[in-house]
Design an enzyme around this catalytic site. Sequence first.
Site, PDB file in Angstrom:
ATOM      1  N   LEU A   1      13.692  39.641 -10.065  1.00 30.81           N
ATOM      2  CA  LEU A   1      14.222  39.034  -8.896  1.00 30.81           C
ATOM      3  C   LEU A   1      13.043  38.249  -8.494  1.00 30.81           C
ATOM      4  CD1 LEU A   1      13.799  42.189  -6.103  1.00 30.81           C
ATOM      5  CD2 LEU A   1      15.561  41.033  -7.673  1.00 30.81           C
TER       6      LEU A   1
ATOM      7  N   PHE B   1       2.226  34.781  -7.512  1.00 30.58           N
ATOM      8  CA  PHE B   1       0.977  35.962  -7.605  1.00 30.58           C
ATOM      9  C   PHE B   1       1.444  36.928  -7.917  1.00 30.58           C
ATOM     10  CE2 PHE B   1      -0.214  34.940  -3.056  1.00 30.58           C
ATOM     11  CZ  PHE B   1      -1.277  34.405  -3.065  1.00 30.58           C
ATOM     12  N   GLY B   2       2.517  36.585  -9.172  1.00 29.81           N
ATOM     13  CA  GLY B   2       2.942  37.665  -9.893  1.00 29.81           C
ATOM     14  C   GLY B   2       5.034  38.133 -10.010  1.00 29.81           C
TER      15      GLY B   2
ATOM     16  N   VAL C   1       8.677  39.810  -9.627  1.00 32.83           N
ATOM     17  CA  VAL C   1       9.319  40.614  -8.719  1.00 32.83           C
ATOM     18  C   VAL C   1      10.295  41.342  -9.135  1.00 32.83           C
ATOM     19  CG1 VAL C   1       9.387  41.033  -6.453  1.00 32.83           C
ATOM     20  CG2 VAL C   1       8.209  39.687  -6.893  1.00 32.83           C
TER      21      VAL C   1
ATOM     22  N   ASP D   1       0.136  33.341   3.797  1.00 32.91           N
ATOM     23  CA  ASP D   1       0.668  32.597   2.774  1.00 32.91           C
ATOM     24  C   ASP D   1       2.008  32.160   3.185  1.00 32.91           C
ATOM     25  OD1 ASP D   1       1.750  30.499   0.495  1.00 32.91           O
ATOM     26  OD2 ASP D   1       1.605  32.551  -0.801  1.00 32.91           O
TER      27      ASP D   1
END
Length: 666
Positions: free
Chosen positions: A345, A350-351, A353, A464
């Site tokens: 997606l 942070f990584g 999805v 954030d």
Amino acid sequence: MFSKLVILLPLLISVVGSQDTNFIYNGFRSVNLSLDGIATITSNGLLELTDDTMEQMGHAFYPTPISFKNSLNDSAFSFSTTFVFAIASRYPALKGQGIAFVISPTRGRPGALSNQYLGLFNETNNGNATNHVVAVELDTIQNQEFKDINDNHVGVDINSLKSATSTSAGYYADSGAFMNLTLISGNPMQVWVEYDGVKKQLNVTLAPIDVGKPKFPLLSLSRDLSPIINKTMYVGFSSTNGPFLTFHYILGWSFKMNGKAQELALSQLPKLPRGKERSKLLTIGLPVILVSLVLVAISGATYVIKRKRKFAELVEDWEVDYGPHRFKYKDLYIATKGFREKELLGSGGFGKVYKGVLTTSKIEIAVKKVSHESSQGMREFVAEIVSIGRLRHRNLVPLLGYCRRKRELLLVYDYMSYGSLDKYLFDQPQATLSWSQRFKVIKGVASGLFYLHEGWDQVVIHRDVKASNVLLDGELNGKLGDFGLARLYDHGTDPQTTHVVGTLGYLAPEHTRRGKATTSTDVYAFGAFMLEVACGRRPIQANGPPEHSILVDWVFSHFSRGEIMEARDPNYGTSYVAEELELVLKLGLMCSHSEAAARPSMRQVVQYLEGDVPFPDLSSLGLSSTGLTFAHGDGLDDFFLSYPSSMNQAFSHTSSIAESLLSGGR
Ligand SMILES: *[C@@H]1O[C@H](CO)[C@@H](O)[C@H](O)[C@H]1NC(C)=O
Ligand SMILES: *[C@@H]1O[C@H](CO)[C@@H](O)[C@H](O)[C@H]1NC(C)=O
Ligand SMILES: *[C@@H]1O[C@H](CO)[C@@H](O)[C@H](O)[C@H]1NC(C)=O
Ligand SMILES: *[C@@H]1O[C@H](CO)[C@@H](O)[C@H](O)[C@H]1NC(C)=O
Ligand SMILES: *[C@@H]1O[C@H](CO)[C@@H](O)[C@H](O)[C@H]1NC(C)=O
Ligand SMILES: *[C@@H]1O[C@H](CO)[C@@H](O)[C@H](O)[C@H]1NC(C)=O
Ligand SMILES: *[C@@H]1O[C@H](CO)[C@@H](O)[C@H](O)[C@H]1NC(C)=O
């Protein structure tokens, strides 16, 4: 009279000279055959074409050439032959190849492959008309290359293993019923091969040894063999073993040119060596089988271990408390189809999805893969994530659970069908939101953030807040996601260095200076968020004149000129509510005030947005045209000086400035 005799004489001589070949062997003890390969005649007179040696062939030919044609014309004679064979394997699942009766211009088959083509041909000459070979195959394997019909068939081969005709092994009983036979059964069977040189017809008949010759042939091929058969030919048998352990035997054989082959004396045929077969299998076959079994076991174990490692997770005792929130890695792996790129997606700070569907509940999920090198702080973090997961608010993306692996944390959220808000704001979006939709999102996010700050027994700082962390559900409600994540990166860092997590453009000056996140730094980010939504601009423009690069400063410059409404997104046209828009722009400036003390709380923000409390005059807060609170030097330097280089790839050039400034000493 005399002249007739003269003419007849050479003919008579010729007929006498071509003495029709006629032989019968009820067993082969002390018979003179031409053998090659691994073919042997056993002591009890059995012709053993192959034993259990792998990838070997055997040939046995009648040693003298046979005349198949007379010298006057090119028409092949009639001939007839019959033989008894047996194909035996202790493990019928592991099939070797079959046997062929062969009529060949050569004694033996020079150049033939030892492990294929039934020992008749090789890959270059198979199918070539120059072979002059006629064969009857008793084939026990199905080879697609030769268009074999099955793995138990009888065929007539002319110059090629691709049979001219073939059929499943068996025979017709006198009643006309077809009876199946299994060639590799190990039982002796009899074959008759008969060619009628006048009718140009070849018949092949098969039967179990105790049945006698059936009335009807199994195969009948109408074909003139004259062009294929040379004047003199050799007849014999050929067999190959292939990779598996199969014995090929001929027990008896008779042949007659221009006539019917003599009947074999079945009772005199040698017995099949059951004992020998077993002993050879024990000495060679069994070890091979055992080795294969060990190999199968090893590969099976490797698979299981690999699979286990693939789906390995970290679970510690303390986590048992959070049981309901824990997902199995395997389930997430299946739900996201192995985390394949198609399900991606997006990839944030942070990584990555991934989209997924839980197989049991059919719930659509978004799985965030967070890689985390140090395990330090992980426990605390997971505890926090999980406790935060208990937070329920309509403007927070629900955290359904998590899964923890070595160096990796997976967070499972509800899937938000419209994705993140930033897609509808910047860079010529495919669809943009109307003012009323944006205002609804702003109010929603404000109440979500307010809930984090004050709605729970402990204060949760988001760290954030930004448009790309706001997700839209099917009704375009804004939901704040990713809360608490930044916390992970605050753990385990050197307290001597200012290490700030967040996103450039949303970071409050004191946050970058002191490296401490507070509810007030969240408010600052929320202010930047409100401005980006209202103006349809990123908080920092990478290109363009410097005085336009920082959104807060840019809006403030409009404000100080008394024309704040000019900062609005041109996409609205005339369809916007001026009071709401002005409120959002001014409130955004107030929230993003460089002095933390001048910022409102989220409670106040919600009250202003809902109209519960009238919005104050900005000049009374020191936010006036002479306030200088947003002077370029101040804000910009703070961003650059304190921002770690790895934080935001989008601004790599500013990051490298920051890096050089940082390394210059601070
Ligand atoms: C077997 O036959 C071949 C060919 O006819 C001949 O040369 C050879 O001498 C024979 N051997 C024996 C043992 O009769
Ligand atoms: C060729 O010879 C065969 C037998 O040797 C005979 O039956 C046949 O009629 C002959 N064919 C011709 C065309 O002479
Ligand atoms: C078989 O006969 C053909 C011609 O009919 C000839 O070219 C070939 O060399 C012969 N083969 C052998 C092995 O004698
Ligand atoms: C195939 O067999 C023929 C003889 O029939 C031989 O001349 C040729 O070299 C063989 N080819 C290979 C690749 O073995
Ligand atoms: C058949 O074999 C001959 C010689 O062995 C060769 O010249 C010819 O090209 C081959 N034909 C085919 C179709 O392979
Ligand atoms: C013979 O074998 C064929 C296929 O191999 C099968 O369909 C048929 O049922 C068998 N007939 C008998 C009588 O076993
Ligand atoms: C082949 O079989 C058919 C049908 O049973 C029979 O009429 C014919 O005579 C046979 N031919 C030979 C050469 O045995």
